[in-house]
Write an enzyme that holds these catalytic residues in place. Structure first.
Site: not given
Ligand code: CTP
Length: 422
Positions: A215-216
């Site tokens: 993810g980020n």
């Protein structure tokens, strides 16, 4: 900004964030506004009326019955106000106001006024996320009440989460915008009326196994602010989001997780969209294979092979329909303007909104942002550090300006960057 001649009723309800209303009061008075404070009985448990009386333009009122010579302070204040600003707004205040219940001078004034009302909620995360509170906020938003979203951060008692009062900076900026709108011309107030706008928000999650993902840091705040601003400007808004943030009634919300789901949600609607704002941080790579069961430590360190995802913005750029405006985002850590200019042409966008996510208070997870807006027609706008709603206004101003220009001479097939790797 000069607020001389503007009458603000500053309502303070009973939460620990009441002490921050003192700062809001001082700043509004410094800017020239006439500030009349009203404190609820519960607010007096946290702050003293004398503090507000000393700083504001008139003595603080705390009850309908304070002054025998003024038996109707709620109507007097409500009628004179250019803005009723509630800092902080507790769950109880929001509930009373939504239900139309007048139980003290502040709720009476809220019901007695025809002036714009702005509430700044602050409460514990559990209360903020409660369905009843969110329902009441939706009711108030539908009635035109301005809501300054709380921030995420440290709450009373040391907990961390959503519900912290927005900063005095953000509140004063939002109040100023209502008192002296930058879009003062009524003909320009709803410049997106009749347009279909789709905004993407948040960061995609690409699963590795049933419990892990790549993810980020994107929180979705900027994308949600853009969707809300587009709605306020009259657009029909679809928000494709990876987050569970509340959205105002009137926005169609499509909840997605992965880049592939986001692509489907966007491309399946693309034909009828007038504006697409790709504010989401879309993963560029995803695991080639997703393990069906949780990867176990005992099996050793896994090697996760990656493959590129499809570039949604570039696909839109390659297949755009006439009159469609495409907005890309560029989260950079160096050479911001150069990377943004490259993305503008490479992806076939009309605008790119770029920020330096390594700068303080900027981009991911913050409530504020500072951006550079580049357009295909060659304009360049620097938006200094502002709350994300103000950045959203600047972006949509640029979209409106760009749409009023003649159609650019760009053939879809000219776009060299289209990837179709999934
Ligand atoms: N974007 C997209 N689909 C992807 C990746 C990005 O639509 N698979 C969009 C983002 O929503 C954003 C813009 O493209 O609006 C720029 O994203 P970014 O990841 O910065 O661009 P990249 O071309 O992947 O460049 P970089 O090498 O900097 O990651």
């Amino acid at each position: 900004m000069d607020l001389s001649g503007k009458n603000v009723v500053l309502g303070v309800s009973g939460g620990i964030a009441a002490y921050k209303a003192v700062e809001v009061c001082r700043r509004l008075v410094d800017a020239g506004a006439h500030v009349a404070p009203i404190l609820t009985p519960a607010a007096l448990k946290f702050v003293g009326a004398a503090t507000f009386s000393a700083l504001a333009s008139e003595p603080a009122l705390t009850s309908l019955w304070d002054d025998a010579a003024d038996p109707i302070p709620h109507t007097r204040l409500g009628q004179a106000a250019d803005l009723v600003l509630v800092v902080p707004a507790t769950a109880r205040l929001i509930g009373s106001y939504a239900a139309g219940i007048s139980s003290d001078l502040l709720t009476a004034t809220l019901l007695a006024t025809r002036a714009p009302v702005m509430i700044c909620p602050a409460m514990h995360t559990e209360m903020w996320e409660h369905a009843a509170v969110q329902h009441n906020l939706r009711v108030l938003r539908e009635r035109g009440v301005h809501v300054v979203e709380p921030a995420e951060g440290r709450l009373a008692g040391g907990d961390v989460g959503a519900g912290r009062l927005a900063s005095p900076d953000v509140i004063v900026a939002a109040a100023t915008e209502v008192l002296i709108p930058s879009q003062g011309n009524p003909a320009l107030d709803r410049p997106l009326l009749g347009l279909d706008v789709l905004v993407t928000a948040g960061g995609t999650r690409e699963p590795i196994d049933p419990v892990r993902f790549i993810g980020n840091r994107s929180s979705g705040k900027q994308g949600h602010a853009l969707a809300e601003e587009a709605l306020a400007r009259g657009a029909t808004v679809t928000l494709v989001t990876t987050t569970d943030r509340p959205v105002p009634a009137g926005i169609e919300r499509v909840r997605v997780d992965t880049a592939a789901e986001m692509r489907d949600a966007v491309l399946s609607r693309a034909d009828h969209l007038d504006v697409v704002v790709m504010a989401a941080a879309v993963a560029d790579f995803r695991p080639t294979e997703v393990a069906g069961n949780k990867l176990k430590k005992a099996d050793g360190v896994p090697v996760v092979a990656l493959e590129p995802t499809a570039d949604i913005l570039a696909e839109l750029g390659a297949s755009r329909r006439p009159g469609q405006t495409l907005v890309g985002f560029a989260a950079e850590t160096s050479e911001v303007a150069a990377h943004a200019a490259d993305k503008l042409t490479r992806k076939g966008a009309d605008l790119v909104v770029a920020n330096d996510v390594s700068a303080p208070h900027t981009g991911f997870e913050h409530d504020t942002n500072a951006v550079l807006i580049l357009t295909a027609s060659g304009s360049r706008t620097d938006v200094p550090l502002s709350d994300k709603r103000a950045v959203a206004r600047a972006v949509l101003d640029a979209v409106v300006a760009e749409r009023s220009r003649p159609e650019p001479l760009r053939a879809p097939s000219d776009n060299p960057s289209t990837r179709s790797s999934t």
